[in-house]
Write a protein that holds these residues in place. Structure first.
Motif, short mmCIF file in Angstrom:
data_model
loop_
_atom_site.label_atom_id
_atom_site.label_comp_id
_atom_site.label_asym_id
_atom_site.label_seq_id
_atom_site.Cartn_x
_atom_site.Cartn_y
_atom_site.Cartn_z
N ALA A 28 2.11 1.84 -3.49
CA ALA A 28 1.12 2.44 -4.39
C ALA A 28 1.07 3.95 -4.19
O ALA A 28 0.99 4.72 -5.17
N GLU A 71 -0.72 -1.38 7.85
CA GLU A 71 0.07 -0.73 6.78
C GLU A 71 -0.82 0.18 5.93
O GLU A 71 -0.42 1.26 5.50
N LYS A 72 -2.06 -0.25 5.69
CA LYS A 72 -3.01 0.56 4.92
C LYS A 72 -3.30 1.87 5.65
O LYS A 72 -3.35 2.94 5.03
N ALA A 111 -0.22 4.09 5.27
CA ALA A 111 -0.04 4.55 3.89
C ALA A 111 -1.05 5.64 3.54
O ALA A 111 -0.72 6.61 2.83
N ASP A 112 -2.29 5.51 4.00
CA ASP A 112 -3.30 6.53 3.73
C ASP A 112 -2.99 7.82 4.48
O ASP A 112 -3.33 8.92 4.00
N GLU A 167 0.83 -1.21 0.00
CA GLU A 167 0.00 0.00 0.00
C GLU A 167 0.87 1.26 0.00
O GLU A 167 0.54 2.24 -0.68
N THR A 168 1.96 1.20 0.73
CA THR A 168 2.89 2.33 0.73
C THR A 168 3.51 2.49 -0.64
O THR A 168 3.74 3.63 -1.10
#
Length: 417
Positions: free
Chosen positions: A105, A140-141, A144-145, A102-103
């Motif tokens: 992306a 992690e999501k 990342a957000d 996710e990071t």
């Protein structure tokens, strides 16, 4: 890869407005980040295929270091980040998933830089070892957000919340291992005869050292003649260091000194020894004046080597104990401290001075000894003051004529009121 281009730079940058400047910086950052993410994908593929097979290098990092003109350490950081963000392949050909997809992306869109990426990767390392794959992906999501619009402090707070969610009980508390104190000290003799002392102390030792020096570096009180202490603070600290050394060396348990101030090897000419004029060789490494040698001999162990005028050794003296512990205790009781008029120094800060010097035949007994602090000891040896023993067995001092034309004897009454 998303296409992001740099804005066209004005021919004269000073004509750009503040909005145009800000927009140019943001666009440039995004282009750099997008390109960095693309570089990471290339490096992950090189790692998967093997840099040795592709380019003959032992590792992807060493190959990148040569390609980009980086150090091995700098290239290693870039490759490590690329492998964490991008999937690679194991030796058997199976896919090894990215640690932080996710990071990756978000990084590919140019929305986050290397600093926040590295912070997220470190946070993921600190998650509890028993965290499930699903919970790790959720964590992690969340990071990342948050990263595109957050700074390091916000991510640190998010980490604390994630740890509270994943591990509400926390790690089992344990006693921290005490750190080994770090202390360094160097001492070297300069060509001009001075010694240079430098060092590095841990916090506790530094505080104790500062407290000890400050205690002995206080300005001397104005004496009865109105003379103030004119030493600078650095000079007072230097004198305080010398006094602390005297105290340490005078300790009966001090290795190598047995409670005596020092052991001095003095090589001096016979005439200089008698007159107190000229120079002497100190411990075969430096020089001192003959008067300083006489001063040091008051309260030291000395090994005099007397030379004739032609330089021939006439006599190599034996170690002599000038002031015994019993004599020192008696001096402490009799004088109560530095006997010089108006001096407040206590016995532990004083030397035992021979009123009639031992070179001149002065005996080592109480009627020929007086306690003097370092400052007044030097004053008696090098100044115009004189000290003598009065008929009642107590020391008295004769001031120079410029202080008292009649030179009336004076005593210190501070220690025995």
């Amino acid at each position: 890869m998303s296409e992001t281009f740099l804005p066209e730079l004005p021919q004269e940058m000073w004509r750009a407005g503040k909005l145009e400047l800000a927009h140019g910086v943001l666009q440039s950052l995004r282009v750099i980040r997008v390109a960095t993410a693309g570089l990471g994908r290339f490096l992950a593929e090189v790692e998967s295929r093997g840099a040795k097979d592709l380019f003959g290098h032992g590792s992807t990092a060493s190959w990148l270091a040569e390609m980009a003109g980086l150090s091995r350490g700098e290239a290693g950081v870039v490759v490590k980040r690329a492998i964490a963000l991008n999937p690679t392949r194991n030796l058997d050909g199976t896919e090894a998933p990215a640690v932080a997809p996710e990071t990756a992306a978000v990084a590919a869109e140019g929305l986050v830089g290397d600093e926040r990426i590295d912070q997220i990767l470190e946070i993921l390392k600190r998650l509890p070892a028993d965290t499930s794959v699903e919970d790790r992906a959720v964590a992690e999501k969340i990071l990342a957000d948050l990263a595109p619009n957050a700074g390091p402090h916000q991510l640190a707070k998010a980490e604390a919340k994630l740890l509270g969610w994943l591990d509400p009980d926390g790690n089992e508390p344990k006693e921290p291992e005490p750190k080994e104190p770090r202390r360094e000290l160097t001492l070297e003799r300069r060509r001009d005869g001075f010694w240079k002392l430098t060092g590095l102390l841990d916090d506790e030792t530094g505080v104790r050292t500062a407290a000890a020096l400050e205690a002995y570096a206080q300005p001397r009180p104005v004496d009865e003649f109105g003379q103030a202490d004119l030493r600078m603070k650095c000079e007072r600290l230097g004198d305080a260091w010398a006094e602390l050394l005297d105290l340490a060396i005078a300790c009966p348990d001090q290795p190598g000194t047995s409670g005596y101030r020092t052991l001095v090897h003095v090589t001096i000419g016979l005439n200089e020894l008698k007159s107190g004029l000229g120079t002497a060789c100190l411990d075969f490494v430096g020089t001192m004046t003959a008067r300083e040698a006489r001063l040091a001999a008051c309260d030291c162990l000395m090994l005099p080597v007397v030379l004739s005028a032609a330089g021939e050794p006439l006599d190599v003296g034996r170690l002599r104990r000038f002031v015994t512990p019993g004599q020192r205790r008696a001096l402490n009781i009799r004088d109560g401290g530095c006997a010089f008029p108006g001096c407040h120094r206590k016995p532990k800060n004083c030397h035992a001075h021979h009123i009639e010097h031992w070179v001149d035949g002065g005996p080592t007994d109480l009627r020929n000894l007086v306690l003097l602090c370092g400052f007044h000891h030097r004053l008696i040896h090098h100044g115009d003051w004189e000290v003598r023993m009065a008929a009642d067995g107590l020391p008295e001092f004769i001031p120079p004529q410029y202080r008292d034309p009649l030179r009336h004897p004076r005593r210190n009454t501070l220690h025995h009121r």
